[in-house]
Design an enzyme around this catalytic site. Sequence first.
Site, PDB file in Angstrom:
ATOM      1  N   ASP A  21       0.834  -1.213   0.000  1.00  0.00           N
ATOM      2  CA  ASP A  21       0.000   0.000   0.000  1.00  0.00           C
ATOM      3  C   ASP A  21       0.869   1.265   0.000  1.00  0.00           C
ATOM      4  O   ASP A  21       0.651   2.188   0.798  1.00  0.00           O
ATOM      5  CB  ASP A  21      -0.927   0.024   1.225  1.00  0.00           C
ATOM      6  CG  ASP A  21      -1.634  -1.294   1.462  1.00  0.00           C
ATOM      7  OD1 ASP A  21      -2.059  -1.925   0.476  1.00  0.00           O
ATOM      8  OD2 ASP A  21      -1.758  -1.703   2.639  1.00  0.00           O
ATOM      9  N   GLU A 203     -11.221  -0.696  -3.899  1.00  0.00           N
ATOM     10  CA  GLU A 203     -10.493  -0.087  -2.779  1.00  0.00           C
ATOM     11  C   GLU A 203      -9.242   0.607  -3.309  1.00  0.00           C
ATOM     12  O   GLU A 203      -8.986   0.637  -4.510  1.00  0.00           O
ATOM     13  CB  GLU A 203     -10.106  -1.161  -1.754  1.00  0.00           C
ATOM     14  CG  GLU A 203      -9.127  -2.214  -2.268  1.00  0.00           C
ATOM     15  CD  GLU A 203      -8.786  -3.280  -1.238  1.00  0.00           C
ATOM     16  OE1 GLU A 203      -9.512  -3.410  -0.235  1.00  0.00           O
ATOM     17  OE2 GLU A 203      -7.774  -3.988  -1.447  1.00  0.00           O
ATOM     18  N   HIS A 267      -3.011  -1.105  -5.298  1.00  0.00           N
ATOM     19  CA  HIS A 267      -2.964  -0.122  -4.216  1.00  0.00           C
ATOM     20  C   HIS A 267      -1.811   0.872  -4.412  1.00  0.00           C
ATOM     21  O   HIS A 267      -0.821   0.864  -3.702  1.00  0.00           O
ATOM     22  CB  HIS A 267      -2.859  -0.776  -2.853  1.00  0.00           C
ATOM     23  CG  HIS A 267      -3.367   0.133  -1.783  1.00  0.00           C
ATOM     24  ND1 HIS A 267      -4.371  -0.227  -0.925  1.00  0.00           N
ATOM     25  CD2 HIS A 267      -3.043   1.418  -1.469  1.00  0.00           C
ATOM     26  CE1 HIS A 267      -4.638   0.791  -0.111  1.00  0.00           C
ATOM     27  NE2 HIS A 267      -3.839   1.805  -0.424  1.00  0.00           N
ATOM     28  N   ARG A 304       4.573  -8.426  -0.163  1.00  0.00           N
ATOM     29  CA  ARG A 304       4.092  -7.459  -1.140  1.00  0.00           C
ATOM     30  C   ARG A 304       5.114  -6.326  -1.142  1.00  0.00           C
ATOM     31  O   ARG A 304       5.310  -5.657  -0.127  1.00  0.00           O
ATOM     32  CB  ARG A 304       2.688  -6.964  -0.776  1.00  0.00           C
ATOM     33  CG  ARG A 304       1.613  -8.020  -0.969  1.00  0.00           C
ATOM     34  CD  ARG A 304       0.233  -7.487  -0.671  1.00  0.00           C
ATOM     35  NE  ARG A 304       0.066  -7.141   0.728  1.00  0.00           N
ATOM     36  CZ  ARG A 304      -1.031  -6.558   1.224  1.00  0.00           C
ATOM     37  NH1 ARG A 304      -2.030  -6.253   0.428  1.00  0.00           N
ATOM     38  NH2 ARG A 304      -1.118  -6.281   2.515  1.00  0.00           N
TER      39      ARG A 304
END
Length: 327
Positions: A21, A203, A267, A304
Amino acid sequence: MTIDNYLHTQYNDPFIAQRADPFVTRGPEGEYYFTASVPAYDRVVLRKSATLDGLRDAEEITVWTKHEKGIMSQHIWAPELHFLFGGWYIYFAASDVDDIWALRPYALHCTGSDPMTDPWEECGQLQAADGDLFSFNDFSLDTTVFENKGHWYVIWAEKVNIGKKISNLYIAELETATKLKTAQVLFTSPDYDWERIGFWVNEGPGLLRHDGMLYITYSASATGPEYAVGMLSISEDAEILDPRAWKKERYPVLETDLEKGILGPGHNSFTKLEEKDGSVSDVMIYHARNYDEIAGDPLYDPNRHTYRMRIRWDENGRPVFDIRNNF
């Protein structure tokens, strides 16, 4: 084609390892700030560098740590650093250790002008507009803000609180950095098949501005290889709070590319980069994995990584998202 654990390619060396993110913004002197979710989901971190490249090895500091109990004690997710209404704010999502899926959006405010050295104070949960009985009442996260024509807007993800949970994106105007001025407007729902893999999710909104147009990217589906990026666009002169004025793309603009070793990209945020030839590039900062053997829930897999990609513009002035432009 599948990836057996890890396939190294020229495209999938992480920019910053184990940071999901990711969010990059620039300060008044052109400096770069970086924040992201850390694998432990237990704190908010910041990095600062004079250059985008320098963020890779910049010292990372913790500006806030989760509570031991109660609100803001679990799942510290997706922080973003913004300067608005005369100050620095960090927006992030958090839940309660005794109710781990009670995600809500919270804010921190820097009490001085330097986000790296001055103290941060808690502002509590974001507040709905007066009379709005719906915003922030259920699973809510991924807050981003942007300015257009002198007005500040916020977009966030929130799940409907009846029946099977579906994560939509909502938009509203801001009255202050921590309170809505208008009631929420449904911005986009997971309408298409590629937005409904594993979970029905929209999102992670992020703003890209170019040549009089606003582009909002967002992420969809579950957080494994199926995670992908969609996009909506609007003229900066249009009515921002009218969802019918936005054009939503039918297909993802960025998705898993097994050949290049990028899985579940999404993201993201955007920043600018001054190139050596004096030109300025738009850069997408996003996360992805470089392997597909995930043990257990992908949400708790630490790998990630943060990547970056130069955005190219086609003959119609629309952004092109091409993993070959990773660097």
